[in-house]
Enzyme design. Structure first.
Site, PDB file in Angstrom:
ATOM      1  N   ASP A  35       1.054  -1.209  -0.054  1.00 30.07           N
ATOM      2  CA  ASP A  35       0.031   0.001   0.133  1.00 30.07           C
ATOM      3  C   ASP A  35       0.879   1.144  -0.123  1.00 30.07           C
ATOM      4  O   ASP A  35       1.988   1.467   0.498  1.00 30.07           O
ATOM      5  CB  ASP A  35      -0.862  -0.140   1.233  1.00 30.07           C
ATOM      6  CG  ASP A  35      -2.067   0.814   1.089  1.00 30.07           C
ATOM      7  OD1 ASP A  35      -3.131   0.403   1.176  1.00 30.07           O
ATOM      8  OD2 ASP A  35      -1.677   2.149   1.117  1.00 30.07           O
ATOM      9  N   ILE A  36       0.581   2.306  -0.710  1.00 29.52           N
ATOM     10  CA  ILE A  36       1.320   3.451  -0.865  1.00 29.52           C
ATOM     11  C   ILE A  36       1.151   4.443   0.328  1.00 29.52           C
ATOM     12  O   ILE A  36       2.067   5.053   0.501  1.00 29.52           O
ATOM     13  CB  ILE A  36       0.815   4.303  -2.227  1.00 29.52           C
ATOM     14  CG1 ILE A  36       1.971   5.125  -2.735  1.00 29.52           C
ATOM     15  CG2 ILE A  36      -0.466   5.102  -1.861  1.00 29.52           C
ATOM     16  CD1 ILE A  36       1.585   5.744  -4.034  1.00 29.52           C
ATOM     17  N   ASN A  90     -12.799  -3.486   2.846  1.00 31.21           N
ATOM     18  CA  ASN A  90     -13.727  -1.990   3.003  1.00 31.21           C
ATOM     19  C   ASN A  90     -14.597  -2.201   1.767  1.00 31.21           C
ATOM     20  O   ASN A  90     -14.175  -2.389   0.565  1.00 31.21           O
ATOM     21  CB  ASN A  90     -13.010  -0.701   2.773  1.00 31.21           C
ATOM     22  CG  ASN A  90     -12.230  -0.622   4.098  1.00 31.21           C
ATOM     23  OD1 ASN A  90     -12.478  -1.122   5.274  1.00 31.21           O
ATOM     24  ND2 ASN A  90     -10.913   0.110   3.918  1.00 31.21           N
ATOM     25  N   GLY A  96     -15.294   3.376   4.219  1.00 31.71           N
ATOM     26  CA  GLY A  96     -13.827   3.802   3.932  1.00 31.71           C
ATOM     27  C   GLY A  96     -13.301   3.353   2.754  1.00 31.71           C
ATOM     28  O   GLY A  96     -12.219   3.415   2.278  1.00 31.71           O
ATOM     29  N   GLN A  97     -14.188   2.484   1.817  1.00 26.54           N
ATOM     30  CA  GLN A  97     -13.564   2.394   0.536  1.00 26.54           C
ATOM     31  C   GLN A  97     -13.355   3.284  -0.537  1.00 26.54           C
ATOM     32  O   GLN A  97     -14.367   4.161  -0.494  1.00 26.54           O
ATOM     33  CB  GLN A  97     -14.523   1.109  -0.150  1.00 26.54           C
ATOM     34  CG  GLN A  97     -13.953   0.516  -1.475  1.00 26.54           C
ATOM     35  CD  GLN A  97     -14.953  -0.635  -2.067  1.00 26.54           C
ATOM     36  OE1 GLN A  97     -15.937  -0.688  -1.746  1.00 26.54           O
ATOM     37  NE2 GLN A  97     -14.215  -1.139  -3.130  1.00 26.54           N
ATOM     38  N   HIS A 103     -10.327  -5.803  -3.451  1.00 29.79           N
ATOM     39  CA  HIS A 103      -9.121  -5.697  -2.794  1.00 29.79           C
ATOM     40  C   HIS A 103      -9.000  -6.101  -1.339  1.00 29.79           C
ATOM     41  O   HIS A 103     -10.118  -5.748  -0.671  1.00 29.79           O
ATOM     42  CB  HIS A 103      -8.225  -4.506  -2.883  1.00 29.79           C
ATOM     43  CG  HIS A 103      -8.702  -3.172  -2.205  1.00 29.79           C
ATOM     44  ND1 HIS A 103      -9.787  -2.742  -3.040  1.00 29.79           N
ATOM     45  CD2 HIS A 103      -8.633  -2.631  -0.997  1.00 29.79           C
ATOM     46  CE1 HIS A 103     -10.078  -1.475  -2.344  1.00 29.79           C
ATOM     47  NE2 HIS A 103      -9.437  -1.606  -1.239  1.00 29.79           N
ATOM     48  N   HIS A 105      -7.103  -5.664   2.322  1.00 26.58           N
ATOM     49  CA  HIS A 105      -5.693  -5.188   3.078  1.00 26.58           C
ATOM     50  C   HIS A 105      -5.139  -6.396   3.813  1.00 26.58           C
ATOM     51  O   HIS A 105      -5.985  -6.978   4.595  1.00 26.58           O
ATOM     52  CB  HIS A 105      -6.244  -4.096   3.843  1.00 26.58           C
ATOM     53  CG  HIS A 105      -6.749  -2.899   3.344  1.00 26.58           C
ATOM     54  ND1 HIS A 105      -6.026  -1.877   2.999  1.00 26.58           N
ATOM     55  CD2 HIS A 105      -8.025  -2.587   2.668  1.00 26.58           C
ATOM     56  CE1 HIS A 105      -6.795  -0.806   2.480  1.00 26.58           C
ATOM     57  NE2 HIS A 105      -7.860  -1.365   2.100  1.00 26.58           N
TER      58      HIS A 105
HETATM   59  P1  5GP Z   1      -9.705   1.524   0.469  1.00 29.61           P
HETATM   60  O1  5GP Z   1      -9.766   2.370   1.164  1.00 29.61           O
HETATM   61  O2  5GP Z   1     -10.497   1.273  -0.995  1.00 29.61           O
HETATM   62  O3  5GP Z   1     -10.073   0.186   1.212  1.00 29.61           O
HETATM   63  O4  5GP Z   1      -8.173   0.966   0.143  1.00 29.61           O
HETATM   64  C1  5GP Z   1      -7.426   1.412  -0.893  1.00 29.61           C
HETATM   65  C2  5GP Z   1      -6.127   1.607  -0.759  1.00 29.61           C
HETATM   66  O5  5GP Z   1      -5.278   1.935  -1.930  1.00 29.61           O
HETATM   67  C3  5GP Z   1      -5.485   2.861   0.279  1.00 29.61           C
HETATM   68  O6  5GP Z   1      -5.282   1.947   1.583  1.00 29.61           O
HETATM   69  C4  5GP Z   1      -4.612   3.428  -0.188  1.00 29.61           C
HETATM   70  O7  5GP Z   1      -3.594   3.967   0.450  1.00 29.61           O
HETATM   71  C5  5GP Z   1      -3.945   2.635  -1.514  1.00 29.61           C
HETATM   72  N1  5GP Z   1      -3.659   3.167  -2.694  1.00 29.61           N
HETATM   73  C6  5GP Z   1      -4.375   4.331  -3.336  1.00 29.61           C
HETATM   74  N2  5GP Z   1      -3.574   4.624  -4.231  1.00 29.61           N
HETATM   75  C7  5GP Z   1      -2.512   3.907  -4.476  1.00 29.61           C
HETATM   76  C8  5GP Z   1      -1.467   3.741  -5.393  1.00 29.61           C
HETATM   77  O8  5GP Z   1      -1.280   4.354  -6.382  1.00 29.61           O
HETATM   78  N3  5GP Z   1      -0.434   2.677  -5.198  1.00 29.61           N
HETATM   79  C9  5GP Z   1      -0.750   1.824  -4.194  1.00 29.61           C
HETATM   80  N4  5GP Z   1       0.496   0.735  -3.813  1.00 29.61           N
HETATM   81  N5  5GP Z   1      -1.515   1.820  -3.129  1.00 29.61           N
HETATM   82  C10 5GP Z   1      -2.556   2.873  -3.255  1.00 29.61           C
END
Ligand code: 5GP
Ligand code: ZN
Length: 117
Positions: A35-36, A90, A96-97, A103, A105
């Site tokens: 994760d970034i 999420n 929080g998605q 995906h 985590h």
């Molecule tokens: P969500 O909030 O949708 O469950 O998770 C999305 C995740 O993707 C977040 O934890 C966010 O930090 C990660 N993310 C967003 N953009 C990027 C990216 O460009 N590269 C990577 N490796 N992770 C990302």
């Protein structure tokens, strides 16, 4: 068609190699990368190459890939030396998605009684 790449989806672009990511594992149907914006010492994401808006939609359409996502999460955690870790899906903006490509985590490396995402 279900599962087809979506033009504006960041994770479709990462799955296709069009946007770089720190990739740990790759299978025919999944990709595991860091994760970034990590919320724990180890914070990985496991995605299917196929586009589904969330994990439940993936499981409904392609249960085998949903199972592989979990197996890959476990394998990646083991490679990171984690015996204790948390898997989070999420689902929906209100939960929080932020990226609407399925995906999971994988979070670990510090006390798991703390909230992580
Ligand atoms: P969500 O909030 O949708 O469950 O998770 C999305 C995740 O993707 C977040 O934890 C966010 O930090 C990660 N993310 C967003 N953009 C990027 C990216 O460009 N590269 C990577 N490796 N992770 C990302
Ligand atoms: Zn996508």
């Amino acid at each position: 068609m279900a599962g087809e790449p979506q033009p504006d989806c960041l994770f479709c672009k990462i799955a296709a190699g069009e946007i770089p990511a720190t990739v740990l594992r790759k299978t025919e149907r999944t990709l595991t990368f860091r994760d970034i914006n990590p919320q724990a010492p180890t914070h990985l994401l496991v995605i299917p190459h196929a586009h589904y808006p969330n994990a439940a939609a993936l499981a409904a359409a392609e249960p085998e890939i949903a199972g592989e996502l979990l197996a890959e999460a476990g394998a990646a955690a083991a490679e990171e030396g984690l015996s204790d870790y948390r898997l989070i899906f999420n689902t929906g903006a209100g939960a929080g998605q932020t990226i609407f490509h399925a995906h999971v985590h994988v979070l670990g490396g510090r006390a798991l009684h703390e909230r992580m995402v």
